[in-house]
Enzyme design. Structure first.
Site, mmCIF file in Angstrom:
data_model
loop_
_atom_site.group_PDB
_atom_site.id
_atom_site.type_symbol
_atom_site.label_atom_id
_atom_site.label_comp_id
_atom_site.label_asym_id
_atom_site.label_seq_id
_atom_site.Cartn_x
_atom_site.Cartn_y
_atom_site.Cartn_z
ATOM 1 N N GLY A 92 47.699 42.062 38.890
ATOM 2 C CA GLY A 92 48.726 41.495 39.312
ATOM 3 C C GLY A 92 49.430 41.769 40.568
ATOM 4 O O GLY A 92 49.872 41.056 40.958
ATOM 5 N N GLU A 135 40.255 42.387 36.587
ATOM 6 C CA GLU A 135 40.323 42.081 35.372
ATOM 7 C C GLU A 135 38.988 41.982 34.398
ATOM 8 O O GLU A 135 39.050 42.200 33.123
ATOM 9 C CB GLU A 135 41.134 40.758 35.162
#
Length: 291
Positions: A142, A165
């Site tokens: 993020g 991720e």
């Protein structure tokens, strides 16, 4: 989807960083009090908005509250007639090491889908005024996505970018696969997303992800200088220029050229276009009024 990597998480216990406002700075309170960010105006004319992510013990992990505060601060700066550009930064150790995994660990598909989980994060990219990301340290998951939502990325020489991720059994969910591919091309983006590997500041510059790399202690001041340069121009025309550049990612070349031409023609309805060209002919500095 945002991500707090294992290596970054391992640093949390040893982190002793404290929230600091640099000398001469002041809290910009027009948007209310903030819990997770520091907000102020900077520059000689106080015309650059400044947002510093401030969760040092978590390496600026992007919890929902932090992101909502960033969006709120950007809205305040968008409405401030004195501000022409905004700088977003973190600490020297981490721009943002990822999302707060504890917030998403137990979420279900149904909850994510029905609540449009993370959808509001993209409001950062909707800011009318140019936004500069000043990235030191980790910009992972993020954090990398947040940087890519900004219009310009400056990196400190020790910065690291990544979309890891995949190592948590998921994929980027706040634009990582889309913006990264547009910035660095399919091959490098695919490698980063599928392996979780990071790239350093110089690799990020060579690939086109960032525009400039500076020593760690000079990064923020250089970003502010860039913000001041932008703020010295017509804020109205800067917004139009930003809109035109962003359209290049959505439109074909022919459609984009037509869109650009319409905005170009529209500048001739502004007082600032007339002032800018008149000042050039008269060999003086333009005095823009943002109208």
């Amino acid at each position: 989807m945002a991500f707090l990597c294992r290596s970054a998480a391992s640093l949390l216990k040893s982190s002793r960083a404290a929230p600091v406002l640099l000398s001469g700075s002041r809290l910009y309170s027009s948007g209310g009090q903030y819990e997770y960010i520091l907000v102020e105006k900077r520059g000689e004319k106080s015309n650059v908005g400044f947002i510093q992510l401030n969760r040092p013990k978590a390496l600026n992990a992007l919890c929902d509250g932090l992101m909502r505060e960033v969006i709120q601060a950007l809205e305040v700066f968008d409405a401030d007639a004195d501000v022409g550009a905004v700088v977003i930064t973190g600490s020297e150790r981490a721009f943002a090491a990822g999302a707060d995994i504890k917030e998403m660990q137990n979420k279900t598909f149904q909850e994510c889908y029905t609540t449009k989980f993370l959808a509001h994060w993209c409001k950062v990219a909707d800011a009318r005024k140019p936004v500069i990301a000043a990235v030191n340290g980790f910009a992972l998951g993020g954090g990398c996505e947040l940087a890519m939502m900004c219009d310009i990325i400056y990196a400190g020489e020790k910065a690291q970018f990544g979309q890891p991720e995949i190592l948590l059994g998921t994929i980027p969910g706040a634009g990582g696969t889309q913006r990264l591919t547009r910035a660095v091309g399919k091959s490098l983006a695919m490698e980063m997303v599928l392996t979780g590997d990071r790239i350093n500041a110089q690799e990020a510059k060579q690939s086109g992800l960032v525009s400039k790399v500076y020593p760690v202690d000079q990064l923020v001041s250089e970003a502010i200088i860039c913000g001041e340069k932008i703020s010295a121009n017509s804020k109205l025309v800067s917004a139009m220029a930003k809109e035109a550049v962003n359209a290049a990612f959505e439109l074909s070349l022919a459609e984009g050229n037509r869109f650009e031409k319409r905005l170009f023609n529209a500048t001739f309805a502004t007082a600032d276009r007339k002032e800018g060209m008149t000042a050039f002919v008269e060999k003086r500095k333009a005095s823009f009024q943002d109208s």
